[in-house]
Each structure stands twice: as C-alpha cells, then as structure tokens.
Write an enzyme that holds these catalytic residues in place. Sequence first.
Site, PDB file in Angstrom:
ATOM      1  N   ASP A  11       0.911  -1.040  -0.035  1.00 47.13           N
ATOM      2  CA  ASP A  11       0.057   0.001  -0.188  1.00 47.13           C
ATOM      3  C   ASP A  11       0.931   1.230   0.063  1.00 47.13           C
ATOM      4  O   ASP A  11       1.674   1.467   0.986  1.00 47.13           O
ATOM      5  CB  ASP A  11      -0.728   0.015   1.262  1.00 47.13           C
ATOM      6  CG  ASP A  11      -1.812   0.954   1.293  1.00 47.13           C
ATOM      7  OD1 ASP A  11      -1.811   1.987   0.201  1.00 47.13           O
ATOM      8  OD2 ASP A  11      -2.614   1.277   2.102  1.00 47.13           O
ATOM      9  N   ASP A 107      -3.181   2.377  -5.739  1.00 51.74           N
ATOM     10  CA  ASP A 107      -2.059   2.789  -4.812  1.00 51.74           C
ATOM     11  C   ASP A 107      -1.868   1.153  -3.988  1.00 51.74           C
ATOM     12  O   ASP A 107      -1.030   1.265  -3.185  1.00 51.74           O
ATOM     13  CB  ASP A 107      -2.586   3.694  -3.880  1.00 51.74           C
ATOM     14  CG  ASP A 107      -3.927   3.657  -3.019  1.00 51.74           C
ATOM     15  OD1 ASP A 107      -4.710   2.853  -3.758  1.00 51.74           O
ATOM     16  OD2 ASP A 107      -3.902   4.198  -2.153  1.00 51.74           O
ATOM     17  N   GLU A 108      -2.585   0.410  -4.553  1.00 46.51           N
ATOM     18  CA  GLU A 108      -2.363  -0.996  -3.780  1.00 46.51           C
ATOM     19  C   GLU A 108      -2.443  -2.299  -4.575  1.00 46.51           C
ATOM     20  O   GLU A 108      -3.017  -2.116  -5.560  1.00 46.51           O
ATOM     21  CB  GLU A 108      -3.673  -0.957  -2.744  1.00 46.51           C
ATOM     22  CG  GLU A 108      -3.704   0.007  -1.559  1.00 46.51           C
ATOM     23  CD  GLU A 108      -5.103  -0.277  -0.936  1.00 46.51           C
ATOM     24  OE1 GLU A 108      -5.193  -1.474  -0.315  1.00 46.51           O
ATOM     25  OE2 GLU A 108      -5.538   0.661  -0.476  1.00 46.51           O
TER      26      GLU A 108
END
Length: 248
Positions: A11, A107-108
């Site tokens: 993350d 973003d992950e």
Amino acid sequence: MDTTRTVLHVDMNCFYASVEMAEHPELRGLPLIVGGDEESRHGIVLTASYPAKWRGVKTGSALWEARRACPDAVIVPPNYGLYMRYSRLARNIYYQYTDLVEPFGLDEAWLDLTDSVGLQGGDALLVARDISERMLTELGVTVSIGVSWNKIFAKFGSDYDKPDGLTVLMPQNAFEVIWPAPVGDLLYVGPATTRKLASSQIYTIGELANASDYLLAHRLGKMGGILKTFSQGEDATPVRPMDRNSTD
C-alpha cells in the site's frame, strides 16, 4: 486452513500526496492536501499528507473543513495521469518478483510469492524489505507492506503499521494481533456491517471469528459466513493477475 501460500499486500502511503511530493520535493514535510477547487468552494479532500492528517484533516471532508482544521495547508489539484504513471511504475517493480500481481486501486496491490519466493532467497520478509527500499529510492514514495498466507490478513498487515511499516502475520502470531482489533478493520466489513455486528455485541474480529453461524446468517445473510471465514484466516481467494496489456 492452508497456510502454505506467501502473499504480500503493498500500500503506497497517502498515494496522491506522496506522488506530488516526489514530483515537487519542496512540498515534503508540509501539510499537503490533494483536492478540488478551493476558491469555488468545490471539492473534497482526496488525500492528505501525514502532517495534514495529524492536524485533523480527514479524507473525504470538504476543503473548507480541511482549511479550518489546518489553516496553513497547501492544497493542490489532482493529476490523475501522473498518479496512473506512478501506479504503472510500481507494478513494474512488483512484476520483477512475481507474475501474480493483483491491483487494488491505483495505490495497492497483492503479490503472490508462493512459487517465486525461492528465487529471491526464500525469505518473504527480505523480499518485502527490498520492495519497500526500491519504492523509496526509485519512485520516492513510501509503502506499508503486510505479509501473510492469505489476502485478507496481508491487507490487514499493510494497514496495521503506517506509514512505511512492515508487518508479518503468520499462524504463530496472526490471531493474537488480529483478533483484538475492531471488526471494522477487517477487509469488506464496512460501516453498515460494523453497526449490524455491534447490535449483536460483536465488536472485535475475534468475536466475529467465534460468533454463532446462525446469528451471522440472521444478521448478514450469506456474507456473514464469508466474513467469519475471513476472520478465521481461511481465505483461499487467489491473487488474480491483471493483463499487463489491459487498459488501466
């Protein structure tokens, strides 16, 4: 319970704000907000840097509320093309460790290292540290990483220690860390589900794991049993790789 897999969840911390700071180093350390148009009083906080969060700025709040909480905040408009480029650059790093990469937003991502960790020396913790260091040196962003045998617990691990954290959750320690946590910290347990569980005196992940099947079915239907399975570490959901040539 199959504990033979090795799954990472990576993350990127405060993603939009981190990218802006990577592109504009003069913004580092400032209370930075990525959001809409402040002059027209339009828009919300999409992401805030940790200095802004520590001052009370919350993601999803109106910009005027954020300004009231943090008068000296620097507010910049979002640049989605830039964020997508960083997301692709991050995935290019992940692909150097495994082909099994499943994005979870920009973003992950989950990475399944089960069949590839041996090529990296056999130590998932060292792989996680290497990814963390490369993300900082090559992209200028920090990441939090969770390491476990399933996706749900790996995601919990990446949320557990932010920013720039690394949490390993294996059978010998996972339940003593996860079960005391609020039930809302478990992936897929949203606010509405949290309220329903609270009305049945289920407040922690451990209480969910040990709850009556009948009670959960009555309160949540089929999802009750699924969430209980997740809380017990029995998530067998595979990491589903995205076609590298597909459209973002």
